[in-house]
Design an enzyme around this catalytic site. Structure first.
Site, PDB file in Angstrom:
ATOM      1  N   ILE A 472       0.915  -0.963   0.017  1.00 44.87           N
ATOM      2  CA  ILE A 472       0.033   0.055   0.050  1.00 44.87           C
ATOM      3  C   ILE A 472       0.948   1.360  -0.045  1.00 44.87           C
ATOM      4  O   ILE A 472       0.349   2.143   0.435  1.00 44.87           O
ATOM      5  CB  ILE A 472      -1.025   0.127   1.142  1.00 44.87           C
ATOM      6  CG1 ILE A 472      -0.308  -0.088   2.530  1.00 44.87           C
ATOM      7  CG2 ILE A 472      -1.856  -1.207   1.000  1.00 44.87           C
ATOM      8  CD1 ILE A 472      -1.388   0.136   3.734  1.00 44.87           C
ATOM      9  N   GLY A 515       2.005  -6.320   8.173  1.00 42.89           N
ATOM     10  CA  GLY A 515       2.313  -6.900   6.955  1.00 42.89           C
ATOM     11  C   GLY A 515       3.659  -7.248   6.803  1.00 42.89           C
ATOM     12  O   GLY A 515       3.851  -8.294   6.161  1.00 42.89           O
ATOM     13  N   GLN A 629       8.002   4.869   6.246  1.00 48.41           N
ATOM     14  CA  GLN A 629       7.002   4.670   6.983  1.00 48.41           C
ATOM     15  C   GLN A 629       6.855   5.610   8.125  1.00 48.41           C
ATOM     16  O   GLN A 629       5.802   6.235   8.318  1.00 48.41           O
ATOM     17  CB  GLN A 629       6.875   3.259   7.359  1.00 48.41           C
ATOM     18  CG  GLN A 629       6.484   2.301   6.346  1.00 48.41           C
ATOM     19  CD  GLN A 629       4.971   2.385   5.981  1.00 48.41           C
ATOM     20  OE1 GLN A 629       4.058   2.211   6.701  1.00 48.41           O
ATOM     21  NE2 GLN A 629       4.974   2.861   4.538  1.00 48.41           N
ATOM     22  N   GLY A 693       6.377  -4.217  13.282  1.00 44.48           N
ATOM     23  CA  GLY A 693       5.969  -3.271  12.552  1.00 44.48           C
ATOM     24  C   GLY A 693       6.496  -2.087  12.989  1.00 44.48           C
ATOM     25  O   GLY A 693       6.610  -1.678  14.084  1.00 44.48           O
ATOM     26  N   VAL A 694       6.303  -1.179  11.924  1.00 45.86           N
ATOM     27  CA  VAL A 694       6.598   0.377  12.436  1.00 45.86           C
ATOM     28  C   VAL A 694       5.707   1.266  11.786  1.00 45.86           C
ATOM     29  O   VAL A 694       5.645   2.553  12.158  1.00 45.86           O
ATOM     30  CB  VAL A 694       7.881   0.611  11.802  1.00 45.86           C
ATOM     31  CG1 VAL A 694       9.188   0.088  12.769  1.00 45.86           C
ATOM     32  CG2 VAL A 694       8.317   0.487  10.342  1.00 45.86           C
ATOM     33  N   GLU A 696       2.654   1.701  11.827  1.00 40.48           N
ATOM     34  CA  GLU A 696       1.443   2.447  12.723  1.00 40.48           C
ATOM     35  C   GLU A 696       2.202   2.876  14.035  1.00 40.48           C
ATOM     36  O   GLU A 696       1.853   3.910  14.644  1.00 40.48           O
ATOM     37  CB  GLU A 696       0.331   1.445  13.076  1.00 40.48           C
ATOM     38  CG  GLU A 696      -0.259   1.227  11.671  1.00 40.48           C
ATOM     39  CD  GLU A 696      -1.612   0.192  11.921  1.00 40.48           C
ATOM     40  OE1 GLU A 696      -1.638  -0.441  13.144  1.00 40.48           O
ATOM     41  OE2 GLU A 696      -2.484   0.479  11.231  1.00 40.48           O
TER      42      GLU A 696
HETATM   43 MO1  MOS Z   1      -4.731  -0.545   9.170  1.00 41.03          MO
HETATM   44  S1  MOS Z   1      -5.966   1.117  10.211  1.00 41.03           S
HETATM   45  O1  MOS Z   1      -5.150  -1.976  10.156  1.00 41.03           O
HETATM   46  O2  MOS Z   1      -4.673  -0.490   7.774  1.00 41.03           O
END
Ligand code: MOS
Length: 736
Positions: A472, A515, A629, A693-694, A696
């Protein structure tokens, strides 16, 4: 591959390719405009007709009548889809039948019709001729007004229980020597991603293919099949490039369903992009919250009681914003209470947006921590450090797998020059500017979820990875290529990655910052299967082979991979799945944000001057992609702090500023200088990749760091986001 014991040394640890700041492997496609985004699939559907969405003009009620005669007669019109002619729609996991309204209308700009025509101009012109009359019913649009009637929602797998209680908060808090009891609000926010929701749909007999922009391929295949009442096997969903999602594309949205219905009715491919002014009320948003935080401490700053309560609203079957959940894990304290409550609102659907829960939750908790530090006369960095915990504070004896919050705070304070901060607000002047610094902790969980991949080796020595994982904008293509190159012992140029197609093995998809770790772990598992197949074919013992420089070696023997593959090639397919390591250990990511702002003493205009994020998030698979990110997330955090707000029309029930002219997000000029530091850590509990993960984590806490810097600069404490200048003006010190 089952991952149920901590990772030991494995091929990823070689770090020949992993851990390098590799450029995006798909970068040239994007910068030359040749990456095919959904609406540009002229290659697959050159004869596509164009759909234009008509959104409901009321927030709640019924469609009394629809007059389609003029629109049908307009030039170029092929068909018009409405609930009356669409056939019965099934309910997917997320009540997808409501993506097309009628006769009931559930929210403003819910789709009521799709006008399909030869050209987009004809479709748009005809859409203006659709005449809809409505019977309006009164709705509930004001969260503050509905707060008293809000209820605790049902527990869900994602949200956990709506309430947690440890010790005796109510009994302890009133006796605490130092106390804070404060309420805060965060507004509705829009994902505002660059690429709108868009789909090209084409039927061949009873088989449907959709080229779309979607984060979770398998979820959406399932929901599309259920909604249309066709077997899942008859649906193919292709989503190789996505121009941003932020959670807004986790689920099936109206573009996919309407393009599919339109194509069926028109008997030719149909493309639909949700028009930007319709998108914001038609799709989902981050729900507004009201939050109350109470903290009680000893005189020397140890938390003895902490409570966080959150209220949000949603449509009748919608979920709650879990803004209190990080407070279950972030700081020590024996007496604890968290509660989530949900009110029914008739506004558009609220749903996940980048770090759902933690993003608005930390915007509040981390202001409260700043306020508490001030009451105690403690440095806010030291106050946080004094209340660190290496154990899950709600579950005694359950440790964090890794928790370097203290190191993040100390490293950041050192690198940012925190010792130059004046603890007393409104003391530092730079001409007409009031200057201040703020800090906040960052926290976001590390979620483990099954993820599969298939890897092929061919007789050119090329390794092709296939998985329905999406990219994404995060760098999935690149870190997956790095994973395969590392595991197979080939250069990056020998790896080709194919993503985002439901014809490929089902991955974890892109969401919840899971992801990066899970999709690469699935690819690693498939590569290990391929290594076994190669060893077997080469007649080498699987336990004693080495893969390097495009060769497989065992003892004195070595063979080029291309030769082993032969003309038929070799395939490895597998998935990663997890045991209960995440029950034994709390897996989370941590960070610290430092911000310097300047506030115009006369006008209250806020300029962010410097930002630093320090992150501890397991192994960083690609520091360049990870940095991108985090700086993107920091930028989004500045938007949340200073400008982003969907303005609710509380009489008519919709978001007024439903376009990118009036929903303000930061631009380059708003973001002068950002730095990101990743602590050097690996987490063997999280996966064979030892990564987390980073994407978020980077937004979590940013808003509060900005708010705290503004307070330090001005002495004005704003508890209602966004912190626009009107909220500062009255409290600013007199201009000399
Ligand atoms: Mo995220 S808000 O789970 O794409």
């Amino acid at each position: 591959m089952k991952f149920d014991t901590p990772a030991t040394t494995n091929p990823i640890d070689q770090l020949k390719v992993i851990g390098k700041p590799t450029d995006r492997v798909e970068g040239p496609l994007k910068t030359t405009g040749t990456a095919p985004y959904a609406y540009e699939r002229h290659d697959v559907a050159p004869d596509a007709a164009y759909g234009y969405v008509v959104g409901a003009g009321i927030a709640k009620g019924r469609i009394a009548s629809m007059d389609l005669a003029a629109a049908r007669a307009a030039p170029g019109v092929i068909t018009i889809v409405t609930a009356r002619n669409a056939g019965k729609l099934g309910k997917g996991n997320f009540n997808t039948a409501k993506l097309l309204a009628g006769p009931q209308v559930d929210h403003y700009h819910q789709a009521v019709a799709l006008v399909v025509a030869r050209s987009i101009e004809e479709a748009r012109a005809a859409a203006q001729l659709v005449k809809v009359t409505y019977e309006r019913t009164p709705g509930k649009f004001d969260l503050q007004a509905e707060k008293a009637g809000a209820k605790m929602p049902k527990p869900t797998a994602f949200a956990g229980p709506p309430q947690s209680k440890v010790g005796d908060f109510e009994g302890t808090f009133p006796t605490a020597p130092v106390q804070l009891d404060a309420s805060y609000t965060t507004p509705d926010q829009s994902h505002a991603m660059m690429e709108p929701h868009a789909t090209v749909a084409a039927w061949k007999g009873d088989k449907l293919t959709v080229w779309t922009s979607n984060q979770m391929v398998a979820w959406s295949v399932g929901d599309l099949a259920k909604t249309l009442g066709i077997p899942k096997a008859n649906v193919r969903l292709v989503s190789p490039f996505i121009g941003g999602g932020f959670g807004g594309k986790l689920f099936l949205r109206a573009d996919v369903l309407l393009a599919s219905l339109g194509a069926r009715a028109a008997k030719r491919p149909v493309k639909v992009a949700l028009q930007r002014p319709v998108m914001i009320n038609n799709t989902t948003h981050r729900p507004a919250t009201i939050q109350r935080v109470r903290i009680g401490t000893t005189r020397d700053g140890k938390i003895t009681a902490i409570a966080h309560e959150g209220w949000s609203g949603n449509l009748p079957d919608g979920s709650a914003e879990t803004a209190v959940n990080q407070t279950r894990l972030l700081y020590a304290g024996a007496n604890r209470l968290t509660t989530t409550r949900l009110a029914v609102l008739d506004l558009p659907e609220g749903n996940a947006m980048r770090a759902p829960g933690e993003a608005p939750g930390l915007m509040v908790l981390e202001i409260a921590m700043d306020e508490m530090a001030e009451k105690l006369g403690m440095d806010p960095v030291e106050f946080r450090i004094a209340n660190d915990t290496q154990m899950d504070p709600e579950k005694p004896g359950r440790p964090f797998s890794q928790r370097k919050l203290v190191e993040c705070l100390r490293t950041g304070a050192d690198r940012f020059g925190w010792n130059k901060r004046n603890a007393k607000p409104a003391q530092v002047r730079d001409g007409r500017w009031l200057v201040g610094m703020g800090v906040a902790a960052a926290f976001r969980n590390n979620l483990l979820t099954k993820s599969a991949a298939r890897v092929r080796l061919d007789n050119r020595g090329m390794v092709t990875v296939e998985t329905d994982m999406t990219d994404i904008g995060t760098g999935s293509y690149t870190i997956i290529a790095q994973t395969a190159a590392e595991t197979m012992g080939v250069p990056l140029a020998k790896v080709f990655v194919r993503l985002g197609d439901s014809a490929f093995p089902v991955s974890c998809g892109s969401g919840g910052q899971w992801g990066g770790n899970n999709s690469t772990s699935g690819v690693y598992a498939a590569c290990m299967k391929l290594r076994e197949a190669i060893a077997k074919k080469a007649g080498m013992p699987a336990a004693d082979v080495e893969f390097a420089d495009g060769m497989v070696r065992s003892g004195e023997r070595s063979m080029p991979l291309a030769e082993v593959a032969g003309s038929d090639g070799l395939v490895g397919e597998d998935f990663i799945e997890y045991g209960d390591l995440d029950k034994k250990y709390q897996q989370s990511t941590f960070g610290a944000h430092f911000v310097e702002v300047a506030v115009d003493a006369a006008t209250g205009e806020v300029r962010v001057r410097r930002m630093l994020a320090v992150c501890a998030a397991g192994r960083i698979l690609n520091p360049k992609a990870a940095r991108s990110q985090v700086i993107g997330a920091m930028t989004m955090g500045v938007g949340a702090a200073l400008m982003e707000e969907l303005a609710v029309d509380k009489r008519r029930g919709f978001f007024v500023n439903h376009d990118l002219a009036s929903y303000e997000v930061p631009v380059h000029a708003d973001i002068p200088h950002q730095d990101v530091i990743f602590l050097d850590e690996t987490d063997p509990i999280s996966s064979p990749m030892k990564a987390k993960g980073v994407g978020e984590l980077g937004i979590c806490g940013v808003g509060a760091a900005v708010a705290n810097a503004i307070y330090n600069a001005t002495g004005v404490r704003v508890r209602d986001y966004p912190i626009t200048l009107d909220k500062l003006l009255a409290g600013l010190p007199a201009v000399a």
